[in-house]
Design a protein around this motif. Structure first.
Motif, PDB file in Angstrom:
ATOM      1  N   PHE A  87       0.810  -1.123   0.103  1.00 52.82           N
ATOM      2  CA  PHE A  87      -0.252   0.005  -0.170  1.00 52.82           C
ATOM      3  C   PHE A  87       0.934   1.294  -0.044  1.00 52.82           C
ATOM      4  CE2 PHE A  87      -1.923   3.597   2.196  1.00 52.82           C
ATOM      5  CZ  PHE A  87      -3.299   3.711   1.560  1.00 52.82           C
ATOM      6  N   VAL A  88       0.497   2.382  -1.003  1.00 49.27           N
ATOM      7  CA  VAL A  88       1.289   3.366  -1.045  1.00 49.27           C
ATOM      8  C   VAL A  88       0.404   4.470  -0.869  1.00 49.27           C
ATOM      9  CG1 VAL A  88       2.806   4.889  -2.374  1.00 49.27           C
ATOM     10  CG2 VAL A  88       3.051   2.408  -2.555  1.00 49.27           C
ATOM     11  N   GLY A  89       0.510   5.093   0.475  1.00 49.93           N
ATOM     12  CA  GLY A  89      -0.522   6.372   0.858  1.00 49.93           C
ATOM     13  C   GLY A  89       0.040   7.479  -0.448  1.00 49.93           C
ATOM     14  N   LYS A  90      -1.139   8.185  -0.655  1.00 47.26           N
ATOM     15  CA  LYS A  90      -1.111   9.335  -1.430  1.00 47.26           C
ATOM     16  C   LYS A  90      -1.501  10.597  -1.012  1.00 47.26           C
ATOM     17  CE  LYS A  90       0.078   6.713  -5.371  1.00 47.26           C
ATOM     18  NZ  LYS A  90       1.324   6.700  -5.848  1.00 47.26           N
ATOM     19  N   ASN A  91      -2.459  10.594  -0.026  1.00 46.13           N
ATOM     20  CA  ASN A  91      -3.073  11.742   0.484  1.00 46.13           C
ATOM     21  C   ASN A  91      -3.878  11.380   1.850  1.00 46.13           C
ATOM     22  OD1 ASN A  91      -4.123  14.211   0.458  1.00 46.13           O
ATOM     23  ND2 ASN A  91      -6.235  13.594  -0.435  1.00 46.13           N
ATOM     24  N   TYR A  92      -3.218  12.197   2.849  1.00 51.66           N
ATOM     25  CA  TYR A  92      -3.771  12.102   4.267  1.00 51.66           C
ATOM     26  C   TYR A  92      -4.826  13.198   4.427  1.00 51.66           C
ATOM     27  CZ  TYR A  92      -3.464  11.068   9.282  1.00 51.66           C
ATOM     28  OH  TYR A  92      -3.556  11.105  10.401  1.00 51.66           O
ATOM     29  N   GLU A  93      -6.009  13.079   4.409  1.00 50.28           N
ATOM     30  CA  GLU A  93      -7.126  14.051   4.581  1.00 50.28           C
ATOM     31  C   GLU A  93      -7.509  14.212   5.990  1.00 50.28           C
ATOM     32  OE1 GLU A  93     -11.537  14.440   2.829  1.00 50.28           O
ATOM     33  OE2 GLU A  93     -10.166  12.680   2.143  1.00 50.28           O
ATOM     34  N   GLU A  94      -7.303  14.999   6.790  1.00 53.03           N
ATOM     35  CA  GLU A  94      -7.942  15.271   8.117  1.00 53.03           C
ATOM     36  C   GLU A  94      -9.554  15.355   7.985  1.00 53.03           C
ATOM     37  OE1 GLU A  94      -5.209  17.146  11.253  1.00 53.03           O
ATOM     38  OE2 GLU A  94      -5.046  18.434   9.344  1.00 53.03           O
ATOM     39  N   THR A  95     -10.066  14.707   9.088  1.00 48.95           N
ATOM     40  CA  THR A  95     -11.401  14.691   9.029  1.00 48.95           C
ATOM     41  C   THR A  95     -11.828  15.549  10.474  1.00 48.95           C
ATOM     42  OG1 THR A  95     -11.801  12.448   9.590  1.00 48.95           O
ATOM     43  CG2 THR A  95     -11.800  13.091   7.370  1.00 48.95           C
ATOM     44  N   GLY A  96     -10.977  15.728  11.277  1.00 46.34           N
ATOM     45  CA  GLY A  96     -11.161  16.347  12.557  1.00 46.34           C
ATOM     46  C   GLY A  96     -11.105  15.229  13.740  1.00 46.34           C
ATOM     47  N   GLU A  97     -10.988  15.990  14.889  1.00 42.37           N
ATOM     48  CA  GLU A  97     -10.713  15.251  16.148  1.00 42.37           C
ATOM     49  C   GLU A  97      -9.722  13.964  16.055  1.00 42.37           C
ATOM     50  OE1 GLU A  97     -14.234  14.335  17.893  1.00 42.37           O
ATOM     51  OE2 GLU A  97     -15.201  16.416  17.389  1.00 42.37           O
ATOM     52  N   GLY A  98      -8.485  14.087  15.258  1.00 46.90           N
ATOM     53  CA  GLY A  98      -7.547  12.980  15.267  1.00 46.90           C
ATOM     54  C   GLY A  98      -8.093  11.949  14.316  1.00 46.90           C
ATOM     55  N   ARG A  99      -8.861  12.379  13.476  1.00 48.65           N
ATOM     56  CA  ARG A  99      -9.311  11.390  12.372  1.00 48.65           C
ATOM     57  C   ARG A  99      -9.102  11.802  11.026  1.00 48.65           C
ATOM     58  NH1 ARG A  99     -12.945   7.388  14.608  1.00 48.65           N
ATOM     59  NH2 ARG A  99     -13.654   8.034  16.669  1.00 48.65           N
ATOM     60  N   ALA A 100      -8.626  10.816  10.082  1.00 52.81           N
ATOM     61  CA  ALA A 100      -8.362  11.219   8.756  1.00 52.81           C
ATOM     62  C   ALA A 100      -8.710   9.964   7.965  1.00 52.81           C
ATOM     63  CB  ALA A 100      -6.838  11.418   8.692  1.00 52.81           C
ATOM     64  N   ARG A 101      -8.916  10.322   6.527  1.00 51.03           N
ATOM     65  CA  ARG A 101      -8.908   9.306   5.588  1.00 51.03           C
ATOM     66  C   ARG A 101      -7.735   9.192   4.829  1.00 51.03           C
ATOM     67  NH1 ARG A 101     -13.808  12.139   4.842  1.00 51.03           N
ATOM     68  NH2 ARG A 101     -15.472  10.858   6.004  1.00 51.03           N
ATOM     69  N   LEU A 102      -7.004   8.185   4.574  1.00 57.88           N
ATOM     70  CA  LEU A 102      -5.894   8.116   3.929  1.00 57.88           C
ATOM     71  C   LEU A 102      -6.029   7.206   2.451  1.00 57.88           C
ATOM     72  CD1 LEU A 102      -2.670   8.047   3.537  1.00 57.88           C
ATOM     73  CD2 LEU A 102      -2.625   5.923   5.004  1.00 57.88           C
ATOM     74  N   HIS A 103      -5.956   7.888   1.494  1.00 59.11           N
ATOM     75  CA  HIS A 103      -6.135   7.594   0.199  1.00 59.11           C
ATOM     76  C   HIS A 103      -4.736   6.824  -0.235  1.00 59.11           C
ATOM     77  CE1 HIS A 103     -10.114   9.736   0.266  1.00 59.11           C
ATOM     78  NE2 HIS A 103      -9.135  10.544   0.689  1.00 59.11           N
ATOM     79  N   GLY A 104      -4.848   5.693  -0.930  1.00 63.56           N
ATOM     80  CA  GLY A 104      -3.429   5.486  -1.909  1.00 63.56           C
ATOM     81  C   GLY A 104      -3.996   4.076  -2.709  1.00 63.56           C
ATOM     82  N   ASP A 105      -2.799   3.696  -3.009  1.00 64.02           N
ATOM     83  CA  ASP A 105      -2.733   2.324  -3.973  1.00 64.02           C
ATOM     84  C   ASP A 105      -2.427   1.318  -3.342  1.00 64.02           C
ATOM     85  OD1 ASP A 105      -3.720   4.299  -6.041  1.00 64.02           O
ATOM     86  OD2 ASP A 105      -1.785   4.504  -6.716  1.00 64.02           O
ATOM     87  N   LEU A 106      -3.493   0.226  -3.315  1.00 61.78           N
ATOM     88  CA  LEU A 106      -3.045  -1.164  -2.943  1.00 61.78           C
ATOM     89  C   LEU A 106      -2.934  -2.099  -3.975  1.00 61.78           C
ATOM     90  CD1 LEU A 106      -3.098  -2.982  -0.328  1.00 61.78           C
ATOM     91  CD2 LEU A 106      -5.457  -3.295  -1.017  1.00 61.78           C
TER      92      LEU A 106
END
Length: 178
Positions: A87-106
């Motif tokens: 898995f190679v992470g491409k974009n770490y998108e904060e969503t608030g309160e210590g949470r995020a979405r990590l978009h990448g290629d698996l």
């Protein structure tokens, strides 16, 4: 800003997956050999310039050797020809309160698809040995068939033996590298 490298603390990390069996129970498995390397600006994970996770397919363990052998076979992971998932992470998108979405290629079994996982950041601490550590919980879902894990069977009553959806759960502790 200083570049900081982080590596997995394998003694305090685990990579699990869960899959429905016969659509009535859930089987849990894990990979015992894996690595995650992250490069950040200072200690800011929102500005990670590199996130690369790998797992050794041959280290798969579902607490059933016969099933693990089948999972390593060409019916599923084809470990002989595709010994690593990545898995190679491409974009770490904060969503608030210590949470995020990590978009990448698996990449599994030679097939690469975009995947998004939910990340919960638990902070940074210095352990009793002076090592700086960061903690994360990662959850997500993938379709195994999208990655070429096509094996299927149906019971006499018409029930699916193994679901397509695979749930991922990871507890990650990273160690800041000197």
């Amino acid at each position: 800003m200083a570049k900081v490298k982080w590596k997995t603390d394998p003694a305090h990390s685990e990579i699990q997956f869960k899959v429905k069996h016969l659509m009535i129970t859930t089987v849990t498995g894990y990979f015992s050999k894996f690595d995650l390397e992250v490069e950040t600006e200072d200690e800011d994970f929102t500005k990670a310039s590199s996130i690369v996770f790998t797992a050794d397919v041959n280290s798969i363990n579902t607490n059933n050797e016969q099933r693990d052998t089948h999972l390593r076979s060409a019916d599923f992971f084809d470990a002989e020809n595709h010994g690593e998932l990545r898995f190679v992470g491409k974009n770490y998108e904060e969503t608030g309160e210590g949470r995020a979405r990590l978009h990448g290629d698996l990449t599994i079994r030679g097939t690469t698809k975009p995947v998004t996982v939910e990340v919960e950041y638990h902070g940074i601490v210095v352990d009793p040995y002076g090592q700086t550590k960061a903690g994360f919980e990662v959850n997500g879902k993938i379709s195994r068939k999208e990655f070429g894990l096509m094996w299927d069977a149906v019971t006499e009553a018409g029930s699916v033996v193994v679901s397509d959806e695979i749930r991922l759960h990871c507890e990650i502790q990273l160690v800041k590298q000197a």
